[in-house]
Design an enzyme around this catalytic site. Structure first.
Site, PDB file in Angstrom:
ATOM      1  N   SER A  17       0.863  -1.170   0.000  1.00  0.00           N
ATOM      2  CA  SER A  17       0.000   0.000   0.000  1.00  0.00           C
ATOM      3  C   SER A  17       0.901   1.221   0.000  1.00  0.00           C
ATOM      4  O   SER A  17       2.049   1.158   0.430  1.00  0.00           O
ATOM      5  CB  SER A  17      -0.883   0.019   1.247  1.00  0.00           C
ATOM      6  OG  SER A  17      -1.563   1.244   1.366  1.00  0.00           O
ATOM      7  N   TYR A  29      -1.759  -1.196  10.521  1.00  0.00           N
ATOM      8  CA  TYR A  29      -1.862  -1.304   9.064  1.00  0.00           C
ATOM      9  C   TYR A  29      -0.613  -0.774   8.360  1.00  0.00           C
ATOM     10  O   TYR A  29      -0.011  -1.457   7.544  1.00  0.00           O
ATOM     11  CB  TYR A  29      -3.110  -0.579   8.556  1.00  0.00           C
ATOM     12  CG  TYR A  29      -3.256  -0.675   7.056  1.00  0.00           C
ATOM     13  CD1 TYR A  29      -3.735  -1.838   6.474  1.00  0.00           C
ATOM     14  CD2 TYR A  29      -2.900   0.375   6.231  1.00  0.00           C
ATOM     15  CE1 TYR A  29      -3.858  -1.954   5.102  1.00  0.00           C
ATOM     16  CE2 TYR A  29      -3.006   0.277   4.856  1.00  0.00           C
ATOM     17  CZ  TYR A  29      -3.491  -0.886   4.306  1.00  0.00           C
ATOM     18  OH  TYR A  29      -3.599  -0.995   2.942  1.00  0.00           O
TER      19      TYR A  29
END
Length: 131
Positions: A17, A29
């Site tokens: 990401s 995350y």
């Protein structure tokens, strides 16, 4: 699997990401995506002598059933990047999918930390909660 990939001169495509380059939200995350980035970089260097190509796809923020509807909705940008990474004769090392990744978050990750922190706080101001 890596011995088989080496023997076949295969390819590894990891999906991380843009949050792996720039911590935008709290929690695990961004740290986990940074781990995917770091692993992919070391794997790419390790596999190069065997002719194995390692690519990283770094999507921006896309609208899914879990996320906000204001985000990018064209998920085919991610699948197109994965397809190119798998099938191209000369794949890129990194693929950024989504206009936000290419035009905002990626350039932001190269700025000095002071500027990056200021811009992120202006865009997403969240005061700390007190007990």
């Amino acid at each position: 699997m890596l011995p088989l990939i080496r023997r076949a001169c295969g390819r590894v495509v990891n999906v991380a990401s843009i949050a792996g380059r720039l911590t935008i939200c709290g929690g695990g995350y961004c740290m986990s995506k940074y781990g995917v980035e770091s692993f992919s970089d070391s794997l790419r260097r390790e596999m190069k002598p065997f002719g194995v190509k390692v690519c990283i796809v770094e999507p921006g923020f896309f609208s899914t059933q879990v996320t906000d509807a204001k985000l990018i909705t064209k998920l085919s940008l991610v699948s197109d990047a994965i397809e190119h990474a798998l099938t191209a004769v000369h794949p890129k090392t990194r693929y950024s999918a989504g206009w936000d990744a290419k035009l905002f978050y990626l350039p932001l990750s190269y700025l000095p930390t002071v500027i990056t922190d200021f811009l992120i706080c202006v865009i997403n101001p969240k005061p700390a909660r007190t007990a």
